[in-house]
Write a protein that holds these residues in place. Structure first.
Motif, PDB file in Angstrom:
ATOM      1  N   ASP A 171       5.852  -6.646  10.543  1.00 39.76           N
ATOM      2  CA  ASP A 171       7.170  -6.284   9.954  1.00 39.76           C
ATOM      3  C   ASP A 171       7.013  -5.821   8.446  1.00 39.76           C
ATOM      4  OD1 ASP A 171       8.422  -7.365  12.245  1.00 39.76           O
ATOM      5  OD2 ASP A 171       8.664  -9.390  11.359  1.00 39.76           O
ATOM      6  N   GLU A 172       5.947  -6.234   7.808  1.00 41.52           N
ATOM      7  CA  GLU A 172       5.584  -5.617   6.548  1.00 41.52           C
ATOM      8  C   GLU A 172       5.136  -4.222   6.366  1.00 41.52           C
ATOM      9  OE1 GLU A 172       2.943  -8.363   4.591  1.00 41.52           O
ATOM     10  OE2 GLU A 172       4.579  -9.957   4.523  1.00 41.52           O
ATOM     11  N   THR A 173       4.666  -3.463   7.485  1.00 39.97           N
ATOM     12  CA  THR A 173       4.220  -2.324   7.525  1.00 39.97           C
ATOM     13  C   THR A 173       5.531  -1.183   7.566  1.00 39.97           C
ATOM     14  OG1 THR A 173       3.912  -2.127   9.816  1.00 39.97           O
ATOM     15  CG2 THR A 173       1.902  -3.022   8.621  1.00 39.97           C
ATOM     16  N   GLY A 174       6.683  -1.564   7.972  1.00 39.43           N
ATOM     17  CA  GLY A 174       7.642  -0.677   8.002  1.00 39.43           C
ATOM     18  C   GLY A 174       8.319  -0.683   6.865  1.00 39.43           C
ATOM     19  N   THR A 175       9.149   0.343   6.735  1.00 39.00           N
ATOM     20  CA  THR A 175      10.010   0.712   5.382  1.00 39.00           C
ATOM     21  C   THR A 175      10.807  -0.377   5.138  1.00 39.00           C
ATOM     22  OG1 THR A 175       9.946   3.217   5.976  1.00 39.00           O
ATOM     23  CG2 THR A 175      11.562   2.518   4.234  1.00 39.00           C
ATOM     24  N   VAL A 176      11.430  -1.012   6.067  1.00 44.70           N
ATOM     25  CA  VAL A 176      12.345  -2.199   5.808  1.00 44.70           C
ATOM     26  C   VAL A 176      11.678  -3.156   5.308  1.00 44.70           C
ATOM     27  CG1 VAL A 176      14.138  -3.929   6.804  1.00 44.70           C
ATOM     28  CG2 VAL A 176      14.045  -1.465   7.337  1.00 44.70           C
ATOM     29  N   GLY A 177      10.533  -3.549   5.967  1.00 45.55           N
ATOM     30  CA  GLY A 177       9.716  -4.738   5.578  1.00 45.55           C
ATOM     31  C   GLY A 177       9.302  -4.649   4.102  1.00 45.55           C
ATOM     32  N   LYS A 178       8.906  -3.174   3.688  1.00 46.92           N
ATOM     33  CA  LYS A 178       8.236  -3.050   2.474  1.00 46.92           C
ATOM     34  C   LYS A 178       9.391  -3.085   1.283  1.00 46.92           C
ATOM     35  CE  LYS A 178       5.057   0.489   3.943  1.00 46.92           C
ATOM     36  NZ  LYS A 178       4.630   2.016   4.231  1.00 46.92           N
ATOM     37  N   ALA A 179      10.636  -2.440   1.719  1.00 51.68           N
ATOM     38  CA  ALA A 179      11.734  -2.602   0.890  1.00 51.68           C
ATOM     39  C   ALA A 179      12.183  -4.144   0.725  1.00 51.68           C
ATOM     40  CB  ALA A 179      12.856  -1.969   1.285  1.00 51.68           C
ATOM     41  N   LEU A 180      12.244  -4.924   1.676  1.00 52.25           N
ATOM     42  CA  LEU A 180      12.710  -6.309   1.568  1.00 52.25           C
ATOM     43  C   LEU A 180      11.679  -7.211   0.683  1.00 52.25           C
ATOM     44  CD1 LEU A 180      14.201  -6.810   4.983  1.00 52.25           C
ATOM     45  CD2 LEU A 180      15.405  -6.475   2.878  1.00 52.25           C
ATOM     46  N   LYS A 181      10.528  -6.691   0.688  1.00 53.33           N
ATOM     47  CA  LYS A 181       9.527  -7.736  -0.154  1.00 53.33           C
ATOM     48  C   LYS A 181       9.988  -7.605  -1.678  1.00 53.33           C
ATOM     49  CE  LYS A 181       4.690  -8.858  -0.650  1.00 53.33           C
ATOM     50  NZ  LYS A 181       3.413  -8.809  -0.140  1.00 53.33           N
ATOM     51  N   LEU A 182      10.396  -6.346  -2.042  1.00 56.01           N
ATOM     52  CA  LEU A 182      10.646  -6.062  -3.168  1.00 56.01           C
ATOM     53  C   LEU A 182      11.446  -6.940  -4.128  1.00 56.01           C
ATOM     54  CD1 LEU A 182      10.033  -2.299  -3.590  1.00 56.01           C
ATOM     55  CD2 LEU A 182       8.468  -3.869  -3.771  1.00 56.01           C
TER      56      LEU A 182
END
Length: 70
Positions: free
Chosen positions: A4-15
């Motif tokens: 989940d952290e490798t996709g764009t949404v996962g990256k964006a939600l971590k920020l």
């Protein structure tokens, strides 16, 4: 790292989570380092969050903060 952290949404939600750890704001470089992402990726995602109202940017101190939409 989970899938989940490798996709764009996962990256964006971590920020926003990382921004929440910095009540006085954080620079794009700080967020990139903590997110383990290239600066260019973090910068692009942060600016997308700003455009959508989920983050704010202060050009005077060059720091991003959580936005009202969060």
């Amino acid at each position: 790292m989970t899938t989940d952290e490798t996709g764009t949404v996962g990256k964006a939600l971590k920020l926003p989570t990382l921004l929440g750890d910095h009540p006085h704001g954080a620079t794009a470089a700080q967020i990139a380092e903590q997110a383990h992402r290239p600066f260019s990726t973090a910068y692009r995602l942060l600016n997308t969050l700003v455009s959508a109202g989920f983050a704010t940017y202060d050009p005077q101190d060059r720091r991003y903060r959580l936005g009202l939409r969060v």
